[in-house]
Design a protein around this motif. Sequence first.
Motif, mmCIF file in Angstrom:
data_model
loop_
_atom_site.group_PDB
_atom_site.id
_atom_site.type_symbol
_atom_site.label_atom_id
_atom_site.label_comp_id
_atom_site.label_asym_id
_atom_site.label_seq_id
_atom_site.Cartn_x
_atom_site.Cartn_y
_atom_site.Cartn_z
ATOM 1 N N PRO A 1 0.823 -1.218 0.000
ATOM 2 C CA PRO A 1 0.000 0.000 0.000
ATOM 3 C C PRO A 1 0.855 1.265 0.000
ATOM 4 N N ASP A 2 0.422 2.216 -0.817
ATOM 5 C CA ASP A 2 1.166 3.454 -0.962
ATOM 6 C C ASP A 2 0.985 4.333 0.277
ATOM 7 N N LYS A 3 2.079 4.601 0.962
ATOM 8 C CA LYS A 3 2.001 5.422 2.181
ATOM 9 C C LYS A 3 2.542 6.833 1.919
ATOM 10 N N ALA A 4 2.656 7.179 0.638
ATOM 11 C CA ALA A 4 3.251 8.468 0.276
ATOM 12 C C ALA A 4 2.496 9.627 0.910
ATOM 13 N N LEU A 5 1.178 9.537 0.882
ATOM 14 C CA LEU A 5 0.381 10.635 1.434
ATOM 15 C C LEU A 5 0.564 10.759 2.937
ATOM 16 N N ARG A 6 0.588 9.607 3.607
ATOM 17 C CA ARG A 6 0.767 9.604 5.056
ATOM 18 C C ARG A 6 2.143 10.184 5.399
ATOM 19 N N ASN A 7 3.136 9.830 4.576
ATOM 20 C CA ASN A 7 4.489 10.338 4.808
ATOM 21 C C ASN A 7 4.548 11.856 4.636
ATOM 22 N N VAL A 8 3.801 12.369 3.652
ATOM 23 C CA VAL A 8 3.790 13.815 3.416
ATOM 24 C C VAL A 8 3.152 14.532 4.610
ATOM 25 N N ILE A 9 2.044 13.993 5.063
ATOM 26 C CA ILE A 9 1.328 14.639 6.181
ATOM 27 C C ILE A 9 2.104 14.464 7.496
ATOM 28 N N GLY A 10 2.721 13.307 7.636
ATOM 29 C CA GLY A 10 3.441 13.011 8.874
ATOM 30 C C GLY A 10 2.605 12.130 9.782
ATOM 31 N N SER A 11 3.259 11.200 10.455
ATOM 32 C CA SER A 11 2.514 10.229 11.273
ATOM 33 C C SER A 11 1.938 10.861 12.545
ATOM 34 N N ASP A 12 2.441 12.077 12.896
ATOM 35 C CA ASP A 12 1.969 12.717 14.126
ATOM 36 C C ASP A 12 0.702 13.549 13.934
ATOM 37 N N VAL A 13 0.197 13.589 12.693
ATOM 38 C CA VAL A 13 -1.045 14.347 12.460
ATOM 39 C C VAL A 13 -2.233 13.396 12.535
ATOM 40 N N LYS B 1 0.029 23.508 7.345
ATOM 41 C CA LYS B 1 1.314 23.610 6.657
ATOM 42 C C LYS B 1 1.677 22.253 6.039
ATOM 43 N N ARG B 2 1.354 21.176 6.775
ATOM 44 C CA ARG B 2 1.612 19.825 6.251
ATOM 45 C C ARG B 2 0.675 19.545 5.070
ATOM 46 N N LEU B 3 -0.588 19.935 5.234
ATOM 47 C CA LEU B 3 -1.580 19.661 4.174
ATOM 48 C C LEU B 3 -1.276 20.450 2.904
ATOM 49 N N GLU B 4 -0.590 21.574 3.089
ATOM 50 C CA GLU B 4 -0.206 22.408 1.934
ATOM 51 C C GLU B 4 0.657 21.643 0.940
ATOM 52 N N LYS B 5 1.350 20.633 1.447
ATOM 53 C CA LYS B 5 2.272 19.874 0.583
ATOM 54 C C LYS B 5 1.511 18.932 -0.355
ATOM 55 N N ILE B 6 0.249 18.677 -0.026
ATOM 56 C CA ILE B 6 -0.530 17.740 -0.845
ATOM 57 C C ILE B 6 -1.183 18.484 -2.003
ATOM 58 N N GLN B 7 -0.953 17.967 -3.204
ATOM 59 C CA GLN B 7 -1.535 18.598 -4.390
ATOM 60 C C GLN B 7 -2.716 17.756 -4.889
ATOM 61 N N ILE B 8 -3.858 18.398 -5.029
ATOM 62 C CA ILE B 8 -5.076 17.692 -5.467
ATOM 63 C C ILE B 8 -5.499 18.232 -6.823
ATOM 64 N N LEU B 9 -5.907 17.330 -7.693
ATOM 65 C CA LEU B 9 -6.388 17.730 -9.020
ATOM 66 C C LEU B 9 -7.880 17.420 -9.132
ATOM 67 N N ILE B 10 -8.664 18.441 -9.501
ATOM 68 C CA ILE B 10 -10.103 18.245 -9.722
ATOM 69 C C ILE B 10 -10.346 18.347 -11.225
#
Lengths: 164, 203
Positions: free
Chosen positions: A17-29, B15-24
Motif C-alpha cells: 500500500p502506498d504510504k506516500a500521502l501519510r508520509n507527506v502529512i506526517g505520522s503525528d497528524v 502547513k503539512r496539508l499544503e504539501k498535498i496537491q489535489i487535481l479536480i
Amino acid sequence: MKHKIKQLDDVATIYKPDKALRNVIGSDVSLDTVFSPNVLKMAQQLINEARDSSFEQFSVDIKTLDIMLVKIAQTGNAAHSAAFVDIAEHVANIKGVAEFFNYRLVSNVCKHIIKYCETTHYQYDTRIGLIKELTNILHVVIKEKINDDSNVIGRKLQLSLDNF
Amino acid sequence: MRNAITRLSTAAINKRLEKIQILIIDNSIHTSNLIKAVLEKFGFSKILVARDAYEGAKELRNNSVHIVFADWELKVFRNKADIPSKTDSLLLNGMQFTKSVRHSANSRNPFVPIVLSIERGNPCSKDSLRDCGVNSILTKPFDAATIAERLINIIEEKRLFIKSAFYRGPCRRLYLLPPPASGERRKSILRLANLNTNHSGAL
C-alpha cells in the motif's frame, strides 16, 4: 517492495500500500483533527449554501445562455462551430451543478442541449431552433424550481423532452 | 504519542496539508469550484482544476499530483491544438481516463489515487467502475462527510496495488480479513468435494 506471483498466462506485480500521502502529512497528524466535526460542519455549510442558491445561479447562467443564442443567430455559418462549443461548455456548467444536487430535469434538458451542440446531423438553423426550444423548457424548470418529474408540470416537461 | 498529536496547532497541520496537491477534473466550473472550496475548508490549499480529460492528463503529466477527483463526464468540447492523436481526444469519461492513467506508458504516476464521482443512475455497474482501477466512487449528491471519508481512506490506504496485463489499480478486495477461524478454506473444501466424488461416484 514488490512480490511477483504467477497467474496462468499473466504475471501480476503486487505493490505494498502506498504510504506516500501519510508520509507527506506526517505520522503525528491525527486525521480526526483535520476532519474534526467543526470542520465538517463548515464544509457542509458551503455545500448547503450552494444548494440553496443553485436556482439563483441557474437564472444567471440561463440569461447568459439567452444572450449566446441571440449572438449565434446573428453570426455567419463560419463562426457557428465555435459558438456551439461555447454554448455546450456553458451548459455543462449548469448540468454539473444539477447533477451534483440531483436536479434530474435540469440535468436532462442540459444533456439534450449539449447533444444538439455537438451533433452534425442537422443543419445549423435546425440545431439553433431545437436549442432555443430546450432553453425555453429550461426557463420553465428553473422558474418553477422543478427538481424532477414527480409533479404534473415536471412530468409534462419530461414527456416533451422525450420527443427531442 | 497522543500528546504529540494534540500539541500540533491547526496552522502546523495546514502547513503539512499544503504539501498535498489535489487535481479536480470536471466539465462544470461551478462544481469544481464547490469541491475546491470544500477541500480548502479541510485545509488543502494546493488544488489544480482541469476542465476535461485532456487538460487533466496534461496537469497530471506536468505536476506531482497526490489525489485526483474526477467526474464521470470529462468531455473535450474544444479542439485542442496540441492533441497529438484522435485517441487522446476520445477520453470522454472518468472510466476511460482512469484506465489511461493506470495503463499509459507516458503516465507520470500510475498509482495516483483516483476518486470518481458519478451521477445517481449511472448506467455503469459498480463492478465495471471498480475494475477500471479507481480507488473510490462518490455517488452524487454527496456531502462533506463523504468526501472526508474518501480522503481518510486514501491517506490510510491499506490495500495492495495490483499491476497486471488485465488490471491495474488498488486491490479490489475492500476488506483484508484474516482466513475464517473454522479452518474451512477453499482448498480443503475442494479436497473434500473430490473425496466425496471418488467415494460415491456421483457428480
